[in-house]
Each structure stands twice: as structure tokens, then as C-alpha cells.
Design a protein around this motif. Structure first.
Motif, PDB file in Angstrom:
ATOM      1  N   SER A  36     -36.253 -57.707  61.404  1.00 56.92           N
ATOM      2  CA  SER A  36     -37.536 -57.601  62.123  1.00 56.92           C
ATOM      3  C   SER A  36     -38.597 -56.935  61.243  1.00 56.92           C
ATOM      4  N   ASP A  37     -38.180 -55.984  60.419  1.00 57.84           N
ATOM      5  CA  ASP A  37     -39.123 -55.306  59.526  1.00 57.84           C
ATOM      6  C   ASP A  37     -39.490 -56.185  58.332  1.00 57.84           C
ATOM      7  N   ILE A  38     -38.527 -56.940  57.815  1.00 60.62           N
ATOM      8  CA  ILE A  38     -38.827 -57.861  56.708  1.00 60.62           C
ATOM      9  C   ILE A  38     -39.816 -58.931  57.167  1.00 60.62           C
ATOM     10  N   LEU A  39     -39.595 -59.469  58.362  1.00 64.63           N
ATOM     11  CA  LEU A  39     -40.470 -60.529  58.865  1.00 64.63           C
ATOM     12  C   LEU A  39     -41.891 -60.035  59.139  1.00 64.63           C
ATOM     13  N   SER A  40     -42.059 -58.736  59.329  1.00 63.21           N
ATOM     14  CA  SER A  40     -43.399 -58.203  59.586  1.00 63.21           C
ATOM     15  C   SER A  40     -44.164 -57.865  58.299  1.00 63.21           C
ATOM     16  N   LEU A  41     -43.490 -57.965  57.153  1.00 61.30           N
ATOM     17  CA  LEU A  41     -44.133 -57.620  55.881  1.00 61.30           C
ATOM     18  C   LEU A  41     -45.224 -58.615  55.494  1.00 61.30           C
ATOM     19  N   ARG A  42     -46.249 -58.091  54.860  1.00 61.47           N
ATOM     20  CA  ARG A  42     -47.340 -58.897  54.300  1.00 61.47           C
ATOM     21  C   ARG A  42     -47.280 -58.753  52.786  1.00 61.47           C
ATOM     22  N   TRP A  43     -47.771 -59.776  52.116  1.00 62.77           N
ATOM     23  CA  TRP A  43     -47.736 -59.763  50.649  1.00 62.77           C
ATOM     24  C   TRP A  43     -48.415 -58.528  50.070  1.00 62.77           C
ATOM     25  N   LYS A  44     -49.544 -58.109  50.676  1.00 59.29           N
ATOM     26  CA  LYS A  44     -50.286 -56.965  50.125  1.00 59.29           C
ATOM     27  C   LYS A  44     -49.458 -55.680  50.121  1.00 59.29           C
ATOM     28  N   GLN A  45     -48.441 -55.601  50.999  1.00 59.77           N
ATOM     29  CA  GLN A  45     -47.589 -54.405  51.048  1.00 59.77           C
ATOM     30  C   GLN A  45     -46.609 -54.353  49.879  1.00 59.77           C
TER      31      GLN A  45
END
Length: 181
Positions: A36-45
Motif C-alpha cells: 500500500s505504501d509502495i503504490l502511493s509513492l510518486r516519482w518525485k519522492q
């Protein structure tokens, strides 16, 4: 999943131009994050950085994740091949333009298991987090109790016993700890 097998899988997926799933497996194995945390990641992070911060969905706790140089390079390479609509975009977007669901990721991982003949009983999103945990544990042979305490904190478990059970440490492995003394 054994660590060497996981690293080979990341390379094979990238070689086969399956950059999104290669990135997913790499992030899961190198960070120990929940899906769930991986799927919420954005490239800018995660792009061009040594560490990033998230608020875990399940626990609501703030967590800082460090990216080793090998993972940083892989993230950059995947970004170049995936060509997302920008750095604000989620990292794992389907062809429809939506973020993959956990259920869809699990289906994809089962297909990956079959295609690459992975020697693991079950291969799901959770396998990546467990692979991370087992590698941290195995790398700290001389001080496995300290490794378990670190993993307990990383996984936000309430006790070392829960972490041991989570990692599937069998009685023989636990008894081997005494042989190292």
C-alpha cells in the motif's frame, strides 16, 4: 524469496523490458515497505535522492527510507524507460492510467512466478517485504537478536516474537543462534 533469486528477478524483468514490475520488486526487497505504501509513492519522492519520507498507510507513522546507490540507479533507469507524465506521477500506473490495485499486483506476481520459475511456494506483494526481512536477518548472523530488534522497529511489530513468526523462522534456525555463541 531468496535474496539472490530476488536480485536475479529484478535484472531479468528489466532485461525483458518489464520495468514497472522490476521497480516494484526492487522497492519491495530493498525498502521493506508494504505494498500500500509502495503504490502511493510518486516519482518525485524516490528519484535522484538518497532518502525519502512517508507516512505509513497502515500505522500512520512517519518513516524515513534510505535508498542505496544500486537502488537509486535502478530507479533512475526505470524512470527513463517508463517515461511517466512527470515526477508528480505515481510510480506504478497501469496502461489505463490508474494506479495498480493490490489484487492486480498479486495476479501479476503469480504470472511472474510461473514465467521465471521462481522457487517459492507463494509469491505475492507480501513476499517482497518478507524477502527484505529475511535478508536483513541473514546479513546479521553474528548478532541476530539485534537484527530482529531492528526489523521489529522497521516493521512496526509490537514484539520480537511477532517478527520471528512473521519471518517464518523455524525452530532449527532459532536453535542455530546458540551455535554461533
Amino acid at each position: 524469496l531468496e535474496w539472490n533469486e530476488a536480485m536475479n528477478l529484478i535484472r531479468k524483468l528489466a532485461k525483458d523490458k518489464n520495468y514497472k514490475i522490476s521497480l516494484l520488486v526492487a522497492l519491495g526487497c530493498f525498502t521493506g515497505l508494504r505494498i500500500s505504501d509502495i503504490l502511493s509513492l510518486r516519482w518525485k519522492q524516490i528519484l535522484n535522492t538518497e532518502e525519502f519520507q512517508i507516512i505509513e498507510k497502515k500505522t500512520g507513522k512517519k518513516r524515513i527510507i534510505r535508498l542505496n546507490p544500486q537502488l537509486q540507479k535502478h530507479i533512475s533507469e526505470c524512470y527513463g524507460h517508463i517515461k511517466p507524465i512527470g515526477e508528480k506521477a505515481p510510480i506504478l500506473v497501469s496502461q489505463k492510467g490508474t494506479v495498480f490495485s493490490i489484487q492486480r499486483i498479486n495476479i501479476i506476481l503469480k504470472e511472474v512466478k510461473a514465467k521465471y520459475k521462481l522457487k517459492v511456494k507463494n509469491f505475492s506483494c507480501h513476499s517482497l517485504r518478507k524477502t527484505f526481512g529475511r535478508q536483513v536477518y541473514n546479513m546479521n548472523d553474528e548478532n541476530s537478536e539485534l537484527a530482529l530488534v531492528k526489523l521489529m522497529e522497521l516493521f512496526n511489530h509490537s514484539s520480537v516474537a511477532i517478527t520471528k513468526r512473521y519471518l517464518g523462522l523455524r525452530q532449527e534456525e532459532i536453535l542455530q543462534t546458540y551455535d554461533c555463541l
